[in-house]
Design an enzyme around this catalytic site. Sequence first.
Site, short mmCIF file in Angstrom:
data_model
loop_
_atom_site.label_atom_id
_atom_site.label_comp_id
_atom_site.label_asym_id
_atom_site.label_seq_id
_atom_site.Cartn_x
_atom_site.Cartn_y
_atom_site.Cartn_z
CD GLU A 53 -2.89 -1.24 0.09
OE1 GLU A 53 -3.01 -0.26 -0.67
OE2 GLU A 53 -3.53 -2.30 -0.08
CD GLU A 99 -4.30 -3.79 -6.54
OE1 GLU A 99 -3.50 -4.15 -5.64
OE2 GLU A 99 -5.03 -2.79 -6.40
#
Length: 730
Positions: free
Chosen positions: A452, A509
């Site tokens: 993240e 991702e």
Amino acid sequence: MSVDISLYTLPNNQPIVALECDTAFKALTQKEKLYAHYLSQAAWNGGLIVLVQTSPESPLIFALLHKIYLAESVDELRAAATRANISEDEFTAFLVYSCGVFSNAGNYKAMGDTKIIPLLPKNAFETIMKASKAYKDNPTEIKNLWDNISNALYSLDGKLKSLGLGDKGITTYFSANCTKEDADRVNAFMEYKGLESYNARCFKTTVHNPENNSNIDVYEIRLASLETSDDPKITSSEETYKDAKFKITRGDYSKLMVPVVENLQKAKEYASNQTEKDMLDKYIDHFRTGSLDDHRNGSRLWIKDKGPAIETYIGFIETYRDPAGQRGEFEGFVAMVNREMSEKFATLVNRAEEFIPLLPWNKDFEKDVFLRPDFTSLDVLTFAGSGIPSGINIPNYDEIRQSEGFKNVSLGNVIPAHMKDIHSIAFLSESDQALMNSYRIPSFEVQVGLHELLGHGTGKLFKQIDSDSYNFDRDKVKNPLTKGSINKFFLKGETYDSKFGTMGSSYEECRAEAVGLYLSLNREVLSIFAHREQQADNIIYVNWLSLLWSGFAKALEMYQPATKTWLQAHAQARYVLLRVCLEAGEDFVKIVEIEKEKDKDLIMQVDRDKIFTVGKRAIGDFLLKLQVYKSMGDIELAKAMYDRYSEVSDNGEYPWLRWRDIVLSRKEPRKIFVQSNTFVDDSNNVILKNYESSFTGLIQSWVERFPSADTSQTLIELWNKDKHYFTTNN
């Protein structure tokens, strides 16, 4: 070709797990509890929008089940079904299907986007419905709902098996007569207007022009808002662009927006500071008017609200399920900060500038200034949407992330809930299973943190500012892959989503996961999480093992051979990374096929001694390419590379399709979470109510979350309003 029903049903032993938040909630003040309560009410009511976004029939399926369980308890329904000669297995399957629809916000899986059909015969489903008190009290109403969904409920014909566009699947982000070409046209128009599509859907009609005896397509781009009237600052009258007509209207999901706005207004009374109040004002304006600028500005205020006791975000956020990769699914979450784990993440933030230079690209490809974000570990009270992630990096608006900032959150109570009661892990040796069971949760916390913060939070996009100005030095910056000049960049008005489209989510991702793998090799990073010496070695190994195992044992479930499409962004990303590591050779990663008496099995092996050499080099080289192509907006090279690693076939060294069959034969059902509810008593005290981890407990939580039949009626009205867009070719 026969259909494997197990891919589209939830088993009767479907695991149900409670999302524990008691300890964190009880630590809140009364004011904080009231703030959390009204934010949760806004999130849950807005979450009903996802039913409309998922499939044409989802709102009616929810309405039918809601009415059945609102009329009587599960035990009373069970007794009535038993009297109607329904078996215990059939009734359990009815409950499981109900839980699947409630928790996935529709009849398609949040993880994988494949359809969910009931695991009981159609006539048994109908018998249970007719035995219910809801049917006996209102037979015409319930029968009408059934008649409108009974075929769709069970159908696995053609494209109905999964979400997608045109012949690839079903979607309600576009009307049924839209194709990929239509989506491209709409995306081009929005880019031409300098607009983004997060809170939009598209409905196409074709009209005849008698003057020249030709047809012309008219695209209505409808914005989500409470208000339905035209507003020249937000909507637009019909205009022609590239041989088609476009108009922007608003009022999508209007009635569902009413409780969202009302509850955000109530939450504002209990906000802890002026920034939170101003933030909620912007969100209220966004949901009321449909202005995406208001949500952007609310997000700007949100990233300035540092270290709140109650963290929340709400709106049309993630674009995973839009087949064109630009329209956001509604989600809203409310969570309490876990102070202990948040301190570790704060240390990672404070030391981020030490670790960013370790990434395999030079400073030209990094943001000019590291935007120090808030990074907290949260215990989720409420997560409304189609599924609950383990970590989030938001907002997703390019211009804010690149130049103003973002926030990272790790959803700390989600990770252990996902991994609860896992003992046997398929396709691993006993020693690797033991290590996974011991270190999987702490290694995942490290991976989420790096993914993240230093995954999604790093990397520069090269952009044209004006006709002859750029946010990088075109004379000096070189492409590290070719050593030549930067010959591609984002043109003015282009965004990452508009350029990378359907591939964008998975590609990003993959980049973030690769950053996590790469930086997890740094012992200073691990020491922040209190992992040292042998424990640190085990964390590194399990982190790599776990991710590569997921790219094999879990990801292949999410691939659709019939359409050659990936149904989940993270799954595709992890499979790609597995392929990269296999391609590295030197027996770094091996998948071995084993003959058994009746069938075949597979074992995946990772040579832990080669992670720091072969593994690091392979992931580093690949990560550099991912970043360079992203920075330059080079969708052509990015797609060619990503598609090659994403391919699933039996042509080549590895028989992936045959191995997929073995993986599917061993698959375990994904856990469904029971979430708590909050209620305000007569003394204005907030009561937290938990539910048992069972089908009955989950159903009870949803009935008590929406105790009024008005909820179902609103969904039925929305379905009636738009049904012609999904049943006819306009």
